[in-house]
Design an enzyme around this catalytic site. Structure first.
Site, PDB file in Angstrom:
ATOM      1  N   ARG A  58      75.189  82.129  13.048  1.00 41.97           N
ATOM      2  CA  ARG A  58      76.304  82.273  12.099  1.00 41.97           C
ATOM      3  C   ARG A  58      75.881  81.853  10.690  1.00 41.97           C
ATOM      4  O   ARG A  58      76.320  82.446   9.700  1.00 41.97           O
ATOM      5  CB  ARG A  58      77.529  81.471  12.564  1.00 41.97           C
ATOM      6  CG  ARG A  58      78.776  81.789  11.724  1.00 41.97           C
ATOM      7  CD  ARG A  58      80.048  81.182  12.275  1.00 41.97           C
ATOM      8  NE  ARG A  58      79.997  79.727  12.270  1.00 41.97           N
ATOM      9  CZ  ARG A  58      80.939  78.940  12.792  1.00 41.97           C
ATOM     10  NH1 ARG A  58      82.001  79.467  13.386  1.00 41.97           N
ATOM     11  NH2 ARG A  58      80.824  77.631  12.753  1.00 41.97           N
ATOM     12  N   LYS A 157      80.992  81.341   6.443  1.00 42.65           N
ATOM     13  CA  LYS A 157      81.330  79.922   6.277  1.00 42.65           C
ATOM     14  C   LYS A 157      80.688  79.463   4.977  1.00 42.65           C
ATOM     15  O   LYS A 157      79.655  78.792   4.968  1.00 42.65           O
ATOM     16  CB  LYS A 157      80.801  79.138   7.496  1.00 42.65           C
ATOM     17  CG  LYS A 157      81.462  77.801   7.705  1.00 42.65           C
ATOM     18  CD  LYS A 157      81.140  77.246   9.085  1.00 42.65           C
ATOM     19  CE  LYS A 157      81.479  75.779   9.191  1.00 42.65           C
ATOM     20  NZ  LYS A 157      82.890  75.445   8.980  1.00 42.65           N
ATOM     21  N   GLU A 191      94.904  80.031  10.470  1.00 42.53           N
ATOM     22  CA  GLU A 191      94.150  78.955  11.121  1.00 42.53           C
ATOM     23  C   GLU A 191      94.427  77.638  10.421  1.00 42.53           C
ATOM     24  O   GLU A 191      95.129  77.595   9.408  1.00 42.53           O
ATOM     25  CB  GLU A 191      92.651  79.280  11.118  1.00 42.53           C
ATOM     26  CG  GLU A 191      92.062  79.468   9.737  1.00 42.53           C
ATOM     27  CD  GLU A 191      90.583  79.881   9.794  1.00 42.53           C
ATOM     28  OE1 GLU A 191      89.880  79.473  10.718  1.00 42.53           O
ATOM     29  OE2 GLU A 191      90.153  80.604   8.885  1.00 42.53           O
TER      30      GLU A 191
HETATM   31  N1  PPE Z   1      88.104  77.640  10.773  1.00 43.85           N
HETATM   32  C1  PPE Z   1      87.615  76.965   9.704  1.00 43.85           C
HETATM   33  C2  PPE Z   1      88.158  77.272   8.361  1.00 43.85           C
HETATM   34  C3  PPE Z   1      86.600  76.027   9.908  1.00 43.85           C
HETATM   35  O1  PPE Z   1      86.127  75.372   8.847  1.00 43.85           O
HETATM   36  C4  PPE Z   1      86.127  75.769  11.202  1.00 43.85           C
HETATM   37  C5  PPE Z   1      85.048  74.750  11.435  1.00 43.85           C
HETATM   38  C6  PPE Z   1      86.668  76.484  12.278  1.00 43.85           C
HETATM   39  C7  PPE Z   1      87.649  77.423  12.021  1.00 43.85           C
HETATM   40  C8  PPE Z   1      86.177  76.315  13.695  1.00 43.85           C
HETATM   41  O2  PPE Z   1      84.865  76.821  13.832  1.00 43.85           O
HETATM   42  P1  PPE Z   1      83.869  76.266  14.936  1.00 43.85           P
HETATM   43  O3  PPE Z   1      83.427  74.915  14.494  1.00 43.85           O
HETATM   44  O4  PPE Z   1      82.775  77.260  14.972  1.00 43.85           O
HETATM   45  O5  PPE Z   1      84.620  76.191  16.217  1.00 43.85           O
HETATM   46  N2  PPE Z   1      85.061  73.648  10.555  1.00 43.85           N
HETATM   47  C9  PPE Z   1      83.854  72.845  10.438  1.00 43.85           C
HETATM   48  C10 PPE Z   1      83.847  72.024   9.174  1.00 43.85           C
HETATM   49  C11 PPE Z   1      84.800  70.901   9.089  1.00 43.85           C
HETATM   50  C12 PPE Z   1      84.575  70.091   7.839  1.00 43.85           C
HETATM   51  O6  PPE Z   1      85.445  69.280   7.505  1.00 43.85           O
HETATM   52  O7  PPE Z   1      83.534  70.211   7.195  1.00 43.85           O
HETATM   53  C13 PPE Z   1      83.574  72.030  11.701  1.00 43.85           C
HETATM   54  O8  PPE Z   1      84.437  71.905  12.558  1.00 43.85           O
HETATM   55  O9  PPE Z   1      82.459  71.539  11.824  1.00 43.85           O
END
Ligand code: PPE
Length: 311
Positions: A58, A157, A191
């Site tokens: 990713r 991301k 989300e």
């Molecule tokens: N949506 C967003 C906007 C997001 O930032 C995350 C991860 C997710 C969904 C879930 O993605 P996944 O981790 O692949 O299941 N957010 C990351 C960053 C948090 C931060 O504060 O920095 C994390 O969970 O690591």
């Protein structure tokens, strides 16, 4: 934040306090970077990085979408995270790979700026608070909408895009809630500021589909697989805000947050106002998966040869 000893920076391990960049780095001025959040856990068979290859993939996809070639291969970055955990003696931690446009070019055309890559790792506990898993959090639908694909690339991301989440998070925090839920541009549920969202109604799991401009979460994917393995139906579709109020259960998923129950939304209790049974069951199996206790999910673990502590 907690610290570790070393950070991997452009191919070398440097002291934590020496991992610095120039104030004129492009990424600092314009948000031209992409990152990942990954976790490593102590498992029955030693420390392992959860779904590591998926996170690395990713990162490369996120970078590519912003025309940013990374000066390492996916396998080199995977190995770098291993080296980092071993050098720091970290058996359980959060891992933050970041790639960003570095120093040397100003202005909005970034393609001639260097690309720097760093990986840091440190212990990071419950992202949404100690009570977020067993009791649940209180969330608020933000007035800020999730940015959409007309203006940004929600699938990436990317660093600068997080200003959108940050506005929503600050708003929720100032109003006394632990997390913000962002609606998409059409007004459907998108989300959380850093998590994907699910609801449970009559035993069926529902989650927003990817077409609404959400991040395709790796935890979201893991939870959907676990739910289906438990015999539960999972439906990806457009979800109205008010369906959250009428749900039996709501939970959010992310690498940092893991699976957190949502016990209240906009001051309405969700279901009984406590963590529900489906959420609890998914948390239990997810915990088994990340801890290497469920052979069905063994391929999700990337084991790291961190030497055992000597004391
Ligand atoms: N949506 C967003 C906007 C997001 O930032 C995350 C991860 C997710 C969904 C879930 O993605 P996944 O981790 O692949 O299941 N957010 C990351 C960053 C948090 C931060 O504060 O920095 C994390 O969970 O690591």
């Amino acid at each position: 934040m907690e610290q570790a000893d070393l950070i991997w920076h452009n191919g070398e391990l440097v002291a934590w306090e020496d991992a610095k960049v120039h104030v004129l780095s492009h990424g600092l001025h314009y948000g031209t970077g992409v990152f990942e959040g990954v976790r490593a856990y102590e498992t029955a068979t030693g420390p392992a990085i959860f779904r590591h290859q998926d996170h690395v993939a990713r990162l490369f996809r996120s970078a590519d979408l912003y025309y940013m070639p990374l000066p390492f291969t996916p396998e080199e970055l995977r190995q770098a995270a291993h080296d980092l955990l071993i050098a720091n003696g970290l058996r359980e931690c959060y891992i933050r790979p970041i790639a960003f446009r570095g120093y040397g070019v100003m202005g909005l055309f970034p393609l001639e700026a260097p690309v720097d890559v760093s990986i840091a790792a440190w212990p990071w506990g419950a992202y949404l608070g100690e009570d977020s898993k067993a009791i649940g959090i209180r969330a608020k639908v933000a007035s800020w909408r999730r940015m959409n694909g007309d203006s940004f690339i929600p699938e990436s991301k990317a660093c600068g895009q997080y200003l959108n989440s940050i506005l929503a998070k600050i708003e929720a925090h100032k109003a006394g809630y632990e997390e913000a839920i962002l609606l998409d541009q059409r007004g459907f549920v998108g989300e959380g500021s850093g998590e994907n969202i699910f609801l449970v109604k009559h035993g069926v799991i529902h989650t927003p589909s990817l077409s609404g401009g959400i991040l395709e979460g790796i935890t979201r994917n893991s939870v959907m697989r676990i739910a289906r393995d438990l015999g539960l139906d999972v439906v990806e579709r457009d979800i109205a805000r008010t369906e959250l109020y009428a749900a039996d259960e709501v939970f959010v998923t992310g690498t940092a947050a893991e699976i957190a129950a949502v016990r209240e939304i906009d001051d309405h209790p969700v279901g009984e106002g406590v963590r529900g049974p489906v959420t609890a069951e998914l948390q239990r199996v997810y915990e088994d998966a990340i801890r290497g206790r469920d052979p069905r999910y063994a391929e999700w673990l990337d084991h790291v040869a961190v030497p055992a502590p000597t004391v």
